[in-house]
Design a protein around this motif. Structure first.
Motif, PDB file in Angstrom:
ATOM      1  N   VAL A  79      26.915  27.238  34.463  1.00 50.97           N
ATOM      2  CA  VAL A  79      28.192  27.826  34.857  1.00 50.97           C
ATOM      3  C   VAL A  79      28.029  29.195  35.502  1.00 50.97           C
ATOM      4  O   VAL A  79      29.010  29.806  35.929  1.00 50.97           O
ATOM      5  CB  VAL A  79      29.123  27.913  33.623  1.00 50.97           C
ATOM      6  N   SER A  80      26.805  29.696  35.604  1.00 49.42           N
ATOM      7  CA  SER A  80      26.592  31.071  36.072  1.00 49.42           C
ATOM      8  C   SER A  80      27.129  31.289  37.481  1.00 49.42           C
ATOM      9  O   SER A  80      27.775  32.311  37.762  1.00 49.42           O
ATOM     10  CB  SER A  80      25.104  31.419  36.015  1.00 49.42           C
ATOM     11  N   ALA A  81      26.881  30.339  38.387  1.00 46.46           N
ATOM     12  CA  ALA A  81      27.350  30.507  39.766  1.00 46.46           C
ATOM     13  C   ALA A  81      28.874  30.500  39.823  1.00 46.46           C
ATOM     14  O   ALA A  81      29.485  31.267  40.577  1.00 46.46           O
ATOM     15  CB  ALA A  81      26.780  29.401  40.651  1.00 46.46           C
ATOM     16  N   SER A  82      29.496  29.641  39.018  1.00 47.76           N
ATOM     17  CA  SER A  82      30.956  29.560  39.001  1.00 47.76           C
ATOM     18  C   SER A  82      31.567  30.850  38.461  1.00 47.76           C
ATOM     19  O   SER A  82      32.565  31.354  38.988  1.00 47.76           O
ATOM     20  CB  SER A  82      31.397  28.367  38.156  1.00 47.76           C
ATOM     21  N   ILE A  83      30.965  31.413  37.417  1.00 48.01           N
ATOM     22  CA  ILE A  83      31.463  32.665  36.848  1.00 48.01           C
ATOM     23  C   ILE A  83      31.352  33.793  37.872  1.00 48.01           C
ATOM     24  O   ILE A  83      32.276  34.601  38.035  1.00 48.01           O
ATOM     25  CB  ILE A  83      30.697  33.002  35.556  1.00 48.01           C
ATOM     26  N   ALA A  84      30.235  33.831  38.588  1.00 48.86           N
ATOM     27  CA  ALA A  84      30.057  34.865  39.612  1.00 48.86           C
ATOM     28  C   ALA A  84      31.050  34.677  40.752  1.00 48.86           C
ATOM     29  O   ALA A  84      31.653  35.642  41.238  1.00 48.86           O
ATOM     30  CB  ALA A  84      28.627  34.831  40.137  1.00 48.86           C
ATOM     31  N   GLU A  85      31.247  33.429  41.180  1.00 47.26           N
ATOM     32  CA  GLU A  85      32.148  33.141  42.296  1.00 47.26           C
ATOM     33  C   GLU A  85      33.586  33.538  41.969  1.00 47.26           C
ATOM     34  O   GLU A  85      34.323  34.011  42.839  1.00 47.26           O
ATOM     35  CB  GLU A  85      32.085  31.650  42.627  1.00 47.26           C
ATOM     36  N   LEU A  86      33.981  33.362  40.711  1.00 46.45           N
ATOM     37  CA  LEU A  86      35.344  33.690  40.305  1.00 46.45           C
ATOM     38  C   LEU A  86      35.502  35.147  39.884  1.00 46.45           C
ATOM     39  O   LEU A  86      36.590  35.566  39.493  1.00 46.45           O
ATOM     40  CB  LEU A  86      35.782  32.774  39.159  1.00 46.45           C
ATOM     41  N   GLY A  87      34.413  35.919  39.927  1.00 49.50           N
ATOM     42  CA  GLY A  87      34.489  37.341  39.595  1.00 49.50           C
ATOM     43  C   GLY A  87      34.653  37.620  38.116  1.00 49.50           C
ATOM     44  O   GLY A  87      35.308  38.599  37.732  1.00 49.50           O
ATOM     45  N   LEU A  88      34.028  36.788  37.268  1.00 55.09           N
ATOM     46  CA  LEU A  88      34.199  36.917  35.819  1.00 55.09           C
ATOM     47  C   LEU A  88      32.965  37.464  35.114  1.00 55.09           C
ATOM     48  O   LEU A  88      32.931  37.507  33.881  1.00 55.09           O
ATOM     49  CB  LEU A  88      34.551  35.546  35.218  1.00 55.09           C
ATOM     50  N   ALA A  89      31.947  37.884  35.861  1.00 51.88           N
ATOM     51  CA  ALA A  89      30.682  38.297  35.248  1.00 51.88           C
ATOM     52  C   ALA A  89      30.859  39.476  34.290  1.00 51.88           C
ATOM     53  O   ALA A  89      30.121  39.597  33.301  1.00 51.88           O
ATOM     54  CB  ALA A  89      29.662  38.643  36.334  1.00 51.88           C
ATOM     55  N   ASP A  90      31.832  40.344  34.546  1.00 54.34           N
ATOM     56  CA  ASP A  90      32.034  41.517  33.685  1.00 54.34           C
ATOM     57  C   ASP A  90      32.466  41.132  32.266  1.00 54.34           C
ATOM     58  O   ASP A  90      32.368  41.950  31.343  1.00 54.34           O
ATOM     59  CB  ASP A  90      33.086  42.445  34.292  1.00 54.34           C
ATOM     60  N   LEU A  91      32.944  39.907  32.084  1.00 57.09           N
ATOM     61  CA  LEU A  91      33.385  39.481  30.751  1.00 57.09           C
ATOM     62  C   LEU A  91      32.217  39.146  29.832  1.00 57.09           C
ATOM     63  O   LEU A  91      32.374  39.146  28.605  1.00 57.09           O
ATOM     64  CB  LEU A  91      34.294  38.247  30.863  1.00 57.09           C
ATOM     65  N   LEU A  92      31.047  38.860  30.392  1.00 61.57           N
ATOM     66  CA  LEU A  92      29.945  38.317  29.596  1.00 61.57           C
ATOM     67  C   LEU A  92      29.433  39.289  28.546  1.00 61.57           C
ATOM     68  O   LEU A  92      28.922  38.868  27.503  1.00 61.57           O
ATOM     69  CB  LEU A  92      28.800  37.888  30.519  1.00 61.57           C
ATOM     70  N   GLY A  93      29.538  40.590  28.782  1.00 60.61           N
ATOM     71  CA  GLY A  93      29.028  41.566  27.827  1.00 60.61           C
ATOM     72  C   GLY A  93      29.991  41.906  26.706  1.00 60.61           C
ATOM     73  O   GLY A  93      29.625  42.634  25.774  1.00 60.61           O
ATOM     74  N   ARG A  94      31.187  41.380  26.756  1.00 58.86           N
ATOM     75  CA  ARG A  94      32.183  41.688  25.732  1.00 58.86           C
ATOM     76  C   ARG A  94      32.088  40.715  24.562  1.00 58.86           C
ATOM     77  O   ARG A  94      31.368  39.720  24.611  1.00 58.86           O
ATOM     78  CB  ARG A  94      33.584  41.649  26.348  1.00 58.86           C
ATOM     79  N   ARG A  95      32.835  41.007  23.515  1.00 61.22           N
ATOM     80  CA  ARG A  95      32.897  40.109  22.369  1.00 61.22           C
ATOM     81  C   ARG A  95      34.061  39.145  22.554  1.00 61.22           C
ATOM     82  O   ARG A  95      35.101  39.497  23.119  1.00 61.22           O
ATOM     83  CB  ARG A  95      33.048  40.895  21.065  1.00 61.22           C
TER      84      ARG A  95
END
Length: 351
Positions: free
Chosen positions: A146-162
């Motif tokens: 799902v990494s490419a999809s998360i990047a494409e949708l601009g959601l990468a900043d969520l990964l470091g949160r709880r």
């Protein structure tokens, strides 16, 4: 009281099909028959979302086919939209009839379910720990990168949160990323996908869906707001209390070939003057004013396209010098679709 003025010679120019955004196929090849990817054959079923084992909605004797392309199903969960999505995704088993995706029943086949992108009204990510860890676990279990999809949708900043810190719309956006990450899917079912567009731009979502449809997927999305899917879907179906009541040209879609613009004015005298002036505009399909003397009034302007209505209003205002308070496009609603359908049925019965 208001009076109506019949104007223009365009007639009722409703389109049977909506135009797809994102570079859809056009020309004669777009109308060539294609085999259905998804089939519902006299299906009775219910969703599994309701509390206490009670369904939010049901389907009754529904038969539908979905070929490659984008399909919108308009209705609310109580009308069976969530049930439809769960049945196609294989999350629920039909109580009668058959649901087929690529010729097989999804509820029977875990392998087939991996080829179906599903965005449903139920969270599936583990709700503890960091977002990145929960996404990694879900990716492993589903066999999806799902990494490419998360990047494409601009959601990468969520990964470091709880996970516990996510708002509901943020968690929904991650679920959407999983649905869009399925490689070469047979079908994609999205239950109210615009719920996630507080983070994901609608234009980016629709472009991605159009690309999946061009690659051969049947993309099926539900919405209780018709304007959300206007100009996006190749085919539109309206469901009401578990049954499909209209499709495409029989829908009476108020906006596919006819748009309405409301013009607000300070009183009925100005509304009458503007309506009379607009009554001379050949490009318009209809004009009507409403209001009472001494109160704010309105003029409804119908045209084949919203910009045609706006241009006609601007020209009339320039000629008359009338002061306009505001302009408001009128978006179709589920209720207006049902009213249009009932009127059409009554007219056909009177012939």
């Amino acid at each position: 009281m208001g009076h109506a003025f019949a104007v223009g010679t365009g007639g009722d120019r409703r389109r049977d099909r909506l135009l797809r955004r994102g570079g859809g196929v056009s020309g004669p090849a777009a109308h060539a028959p294609t085999p259905p990817v998804v089939q519902l054959l006299r299906v009775h079923g219910r969703d599994t979302f309701g509390s206490g084992g009670r369904a939010r909605g049901r389907l009754y004797d529904v038969s539908l086919t979905f070929e490659a392309g984008i399909h919108a199903v308009l209705g609310r969960p109580r009308d069976g939209t969530t049930a439809l999505c769960e049945l196609i995704a294989g999350r629920a088993r039909p109580r009668a009839g058959r649901v087929l995706v690529a010729g097989r029943e999804p509820w029977r086949s875990p392998v087939l379910r991996r080829r179906i992108g599903a965005y449903l009204d139920r969270p599936t990510l583990v709700e503890a720990g960091r977002v990145g860890d929960a996404v990694a676990v879900a990716s492993e279990l589903r066999g999806i990168d799902v990494s490419a999809s998360i990047a494409e949708l601009g959601l990468a900043d969520l990964l470091g949160r709880r996970m516990a810190s996510l708002h509901a719309y943020e968690a929904r956006a991650l679920e959407l990323a999983f649905a869009l990450a399925v490689q070469r899917p047979a079908a994609v079912v999205l239950d109210e996908p615009l719920d996630a567009t507080e983070l994901v731009p609608a234009e980016a979502l629709f472009e991605r869906l159009a690309a999946m449809a061009r690659d051969g997927a049947a993309v099926i999305l539900t919405s209780s707001i018709p304007s959300d899917v206007e100009g996006v879907a190749d085919h539109v179906h309206l469901v009401d209390r578990g049954r499909v009541v209209a499709s495409d040209g029989a829908l009476g879609w108020p906006g596919a070939g006819e748009r309405e613009l409301t013009v607000w004015l300070r009183d009925a005298t100005l509304a009458r003057r503007l309506a009379s002036e607009l009554g001379q505009a050949a490009a318009l399909l209809g004009v009507a004013w409403r209001g009472r003397d001494g109160e704010t009034a309105s003029v409804s302007v119908r045209a084949a396209a919203l910009d045609e209505a706006a241009v006609a209003v601007a020209a009339a205002v320039a000629r008359t010098g009338i002061d306009v308070i505001g302009l408001q496009p009128v978006a179709p609603t589920l209720e207006s679709l049902h009213v249009a359908r009932r009127k059409r049925t009554a007219q056909e019965g009177a012939r």
